[in-house]
Design an enzyme around this catalytic site. Structure first.
Site, PDB file in Angstrom:
ATOM      1  CB  SER A 369      -0.924  -0.017   1.220  1.00  0.00           C
ATOM      2  OG  SER A 369      -0.173   0.014   2.421  1.00  0.00           O
ATOM      3  CE1 TYR A 370       1.885   7.602  -1.906  1.00  0.00           C
ATOM      4  CE2 TYR A 370       1.188   8.416   0.234  1.00  0.00           C
ATOM      5  CZ  TYR A 370       1.830   8.617  -0.969  1.00  0.00           C
ATOM      6  OH  TYR A 370       2.426   9.821  -1.242  1.00  0.00           O
ATOM      7  N   PRO A 371       3.276   4.031   0.751  1.00  0.00           N
ATOM      8  CG  PRO A 371       5.369   4.222  -0.299  1.00  0.00           C
ATOM      9  CD  PRO A 371       3.894   4.156  -0.582  1.00  0.00           C
TER      10      PRO A 371
END
Length: 982
Positions: A369-371
């Site tokens: 997922s978005y880091p």
């Protein structure tokens, strides 16, 4: 029109759109600045039912849409100061209130044009930028460009914001059903921080760069010595730890340690003790149990010895307590960016900057997922079971552990951390795969860490039992702690990084009051040791705790201090400051303002958070913060010598290292300090000794300086010159022309036919009382000394009176006060041959004209929120003005009609061209004819001559649609003429 922040995200969106049922991909365009994907008949709920960010009703019908998808590459626009505020054109202090303009860099202009063209085709715009504050600001930039191409998108409220955390089909589908709007508060918060950082960073960077280049060897080649409001506190943490190590004074200490033996569940009690030195011991078997002294250590040897002797005399120890209690080792909270950076540095030895790059690549490929997130808690609707079940099909430890996790009620909902950015979920795996299928080894390690962390979050806490045994001998107590692990749970998947052990294991079961003879009782000595250099894990923790940067920028600030050579990182991920980093921190600390401390930045971040929450406006925050930093900057300028002293402890003074210079001429000019002769030197690699005529002509670009061997002082010469000569008095070529301020002989500089004079001392250390600024060059033309004929400077000559009305927004000039042999004038900073010709000649009836930068000197009638217009102070000559004028007048030149009429001051007008003729003599009023033109493709001007016989504003030709060039008669403005010659 769908716009993503990165090409990889645009490709992923296009794949999702084209895989929708019934969709029909069209031609893709790959030849432009970014790929453009088109797909028809993509069905999702109508845009007209969305815009609130909430899910559409379940009974909402899907409608077909044609999706045009493209991307940008991060920020489209840049915030810059105009040409008038270049390094050599203004003092750094003016940057605190200088106008900021938006421009598109050369590599971004094709993207900007492409977005405008694509927006013309669109009936709606969906922004797929990263879902954090920075992404919101970039969304605003994209929106601005698209509205230029298609204003209807704004008037019809057809701009939407998509919120997503992965580029997988299910997440994209969910985002299409929950479209919202751009968060204007986030945009304002980012803009406030950006403007603050630009003004403060640029001002301090110019100040210290220009200062150090004039004072120390090597800084001319080093380039920019940058300052950043986040970068400097980051360096401060590194230097502070280094300073603790350097100032550490070791101390001797003494301690006691007791050992007993444990076998078959009981204590081996010694008999037949014999004394051997300072140790009671025997050789019976059993596992040793070490007990620590409750006092830990003492720094006095006689006292420790006396206590030790009393324990030896007692011989036996008494059990005073044995306690046991359950103990759990909690599973970790969900993974946010800062914690990921710390764990990657600690476990994987991967730096924060490299980590974020690789994590971004994993996100773009759909693995995670978005880091970039601050969230440490999952939403209740997050489907953990589905994600864990997907790992059951993966061979190896991930599949085995996932199967055990879903069996026998081992799964537990993850703990909730404290932070939540309300934008992204915690960092999780987005799809299950065997890590060995990931080709990049660093990506493979990061993916494995994220998977293990997520599975550990969904596990039970590790369970054990802790026991504590306390023995007393004489008056001293000794303690041992033991741990028996009952259930490892999440520790199984987090191997080999997480362990849970005291090293003692299970302690013996003994009765309180029983007596035990120690196997050994030892008095040890030791010396305190300094702390280690700061590690990356510690540095990230300090930055996060003190609000230095955001989760998305912490890694960038750490990289910056490494790139700027302020610090170095070793193989153990620890930081050591360089000489330059130490010198800068020491210099500013000596001024009293500890700019390396996080307080100022922490306050700024708190204000930005208030803007993001809607509690404050950008304007309300920026005013006080910028004013505070302006005061800090002014004090730093006044005490710049303290910075010099700090840097001198680590670097050579200018000209002191003879190996770096060659002497061009001895006895070149007069030193004003010792009245001796200074020598002219040049950096090695250019020119050697030469004749008097040729001594300055070789290697004009190499740095030259004047060095006084008696005073051991050096003074840097202007960089871009061809020749320098010692100046002599007019009419007497044998007598040096000296500066009335410091008595140094003046230097005459020549370059491309232009000639100017400098004083070596004033050029390096500009006199504050005569218009000098320690951060800028100071030729004689800037000096305000009243008796020197070369001093043509003006008080307030570096202050913008108003922005030039003829220059374009992207290259706006500033109109300021100037003086020449023809008198005082207001002219544009972009002025020059074949450039902006805006000029207002001021009346010769004025003996002196000046400008003040105070707030009460602003014209309230002509100023606006973004543009200030300052008043001018006139001091009239006796008998030169009408009787109703006072000796002094402070007024606005733009709106004081009485002054313009009485003194015949003409203001240049747009779209008027006046022929320019070479002056053949004096004109009636003696001031000459003013002239002006817009050099940026706007209208042409005529200057009101401003003199008693100056020409009026209607002297031009070519006004309106019938524009004619007064040089060649062509249908264009004169500044665009191909035969632009004089």
């Amino acid at each position: 029109l769908n716009v993503a922040e990165k090409p990889s995200v645009a490709r992923a969106l296009a794949q999702v759109f084209s895989s929708s049922p019934g969709s029909r991909p069209r031609n893709n365009h790959q030849g432009g600045p970014a790929q453009i994907f088109e797909c028809e008949n993509v069905c999702f709920p109508s845009l007209f039912q969305q815009g609130h960010g909430r899910p559409v009703p379940t009974n909402a019908r899907d409608e077909p849409h044609t999706m045009i998808t493209t991307s940008i590459r991060g920020h489209l626009a840049s915030q810059i100061f105009g040409r008038a505020y270049g390094w050599s054109r203004c003092p750094p202090v003016t940057l605190f209130d200088a106008p900021i303009s938006t421009e598109y860099s050369e590599d971004m202009q094709p993207l900007e044009r492409m977005l405008r063209d694509q927006a013309k085709r669109a009936s709606a715009l969906i922004l797929w930028l990263d879902c954090d504050r920075e992404g919101e600001a970039i969304s605003d930039e994209v929106r601005t460009v698209c509205l230029k191409g298609n204003p209807r998108l704004g008037t019809q409220n057809r701009v939407y914001r998509a919120k997503f955390s992965t580029v997988l089909q299910g997440e994209i589908r969910r985002a299409l059903c929950t479209l919202g709007r751009v968060n204007e508060n986030f945009v304002q918060a980012v803009q406030a921080r950006s403007e603050h950082d630009l003004r403060v960073g640029a001002a301090f960077t110019r100040f210290q760069t220009l200062r150090l280049q004039k004072k120390f060897d090597g800084f001319q080649e080093r380039g920019v010595v940058s300052y950043g409001p986040c970068q400097f506190p980051t360096l401060g943490f590194v230097v502070e730890r280094w300073a603790r190590i350097e100032t550490f004074v070791p101390e001797n200490f003494w301690s006691l340690e007791m050992t007993i033996r444990y076998a078959d569940g009981s204590v081996v009690n010694n008999s037949g003790q014999n004394q051997n030195g300072n140790v009671y011991s025997n050789q019976q078997g059993g596992r040793p149990i070490h007990l620590n002294w409750k006092r830990v250590r003492l720094y006095d040897r006689p006292t420790t010895t006396a206590i030790y002797d009393s324990c030896l005399e007692a011989g036996e120890a008494v059990v005073t307590s044995l306690t046991g209690r359950p103990k759990n080792k909690w599973r970790p909270v969900p993974l946010a960016t800062v914690e990921l950076q710390k764990r990657a540095s600690k476990y994987l030895r991967i730096g924060s900057d490299e980590l974020m790059k690789k994590a971004e690549e994993l996100y773009n490929q759909g693995y995670i997922s978005y880091p970039r997130t601050e969230t440490e808690k999952f939403r209740p609707e997050f489907n953990h079971h589905t994600l864990i079940q997907s790992f059951q099909a993966v061979a190896g430890e991930f599949g085995d552990y996932a199967s055990r996790l879903l069996a026998n009620n081992n799964f537990q909902n993850p703990r909730a951390g404290q932070n939540d950015d309300n934008a992204h979920p915690p960092i999780t795996p987005a799809k299950a795969c065997d890590p060995e299928s990931i080709t990049d080894p660093i990506q493979r390690k990061i993916y494995s860490l994220i998977v293990k962390h997520y599975l550990a979050c969904c596990s039970r806490d590790a369970m054990g039992r802790e026991t504590e045994l306390t023995l007393k001998i004489a008056s001293e107590e000794f303690v041992a702690k033991g741990l028996m692990i009952l259930e490892r749970n999440w520790l199984e998947i987090y191997q080999p990084w997480e362990r849970w052990s005291t090293g003692q294991g299970e302690l013996p079961r003994v009765a309180v009051g029983s007596r035990i003879t120690p196997t050994s009782l030892i008095m040890k000595d030791g010396t305190t040791s300094p702390p280690q250099l700061i590690s990356e894990v510690e540095l990230i923790s300090l930055m996060d705790r003190n609000g230095i940067g955001t989760d998305a920028t912490i890694a960038q600030h750490i990289t910056t201090i490494l790139d700027r050579n302020y610090a170095e990182k070793d193989g153990n991920q620890r930081f050591n400051p360089t000489k330059l980093g130490i010198a800068l921190v020491e210099g500013y600390n000596s001024m009293g303002y500890q700019l390396n401390k996080p307080d100022l930045r922490r306050d700024m971040e708190a204000e930005c958070n208030a803007v993001a929450a809607g509690r404050k406006t950008k304007e309300a925050v920026l005013g006080p913060v910028i004013a505070k930093m302006l005061e800090v900057f002014k004090k730093a300028n006044l005490e710049a010598n303290k910075l010099d002293e700090a840097v001198a402890r680590h670097f050579d003074r200018l000209g002191s290292n003879n190996s770096q210079y060659v002497m061009l001429q001895a006895n070149f000019s007069l030193c004003g300090t010792c009245n001796g002769m200074m020598m002219l030197k040049q950096q090695s690699g250019g020119g050697g000794r030469g004749s008097n005529r040729q001594r300055n002509q070789d290697n004009a670009g190499a740095s030259k300086l004047l060095h006084c061997p008696t005073c051991s002082q050096a003074h840097l010469m202007p960089r871009y010159h061809q020749q320098v000569y010692p100046a002599m008095k007019p009419g007497n070529q044998q007598e040096p022309l000296t500066c009335p301020i410091c008595q140094f002989q003046l230097i005459k500089c020549e370059n491309d036919g232009n000639t100017w004079h400098i004083c070596p001392k004033c050029f390096s250390d500009p006199p504050e009382g005569h218009g000098g600024d320690s951060s800028t060059d100071f030729p004689c033309s800037k000096c305000t000394h009243p008796t020197c004929s070369l001093a043509t400077g003006i008080r307030g000559g570096d202050i913008e009176i108003f922005s030039c009305p003829f220059c374009t927004a992207g290259d706006s000039g500033s109109v300021s006060l100037k003086r020449s042999t023809n008198g005082f004038r207001l002219s544009c900073s972009n002025g020059g041959r074949d450039r902006c010709q805006f000029v207002i000649w001021l009346p010769k009836a004025a003996r002196d004209i000046s400008v003040e930068s105070t707030e009460d000197n602003v014209c309230q009638n002509c100023s606006s929120q973004n543009k200030l217009v300052r008043k001018i102070k006139f001091v009239w000559k006796m008998g030169s003005v009408p009787p109703h004028y006072d000796r002094e007048l402070i007024t606005c030149i733009l709106c004081d009609d009485h002054l313009k009429r009485d003194m015949e001051i003409r203001i240049p007008s747009m779209n008027q061209v006046q022929p320019r003729r070479r002056s053949t003599g004096s004109t009636g009023g003696g001031r000459g004819r003013g002239r002006g033109s817009n050099s940026r493709g706007g209208g042409q001007t005529t200057s009101g001559g401003g003199g008693n016989t100056g020409r009026g504003d209607n002297g031009g030709r070519g006004a309106g649609p019938g524009i004619l060039c007064f040089k060649c008669g062509g249908p264009h403005y004169a500044n665009q003429c191909t035969s632009n010659q004089r």
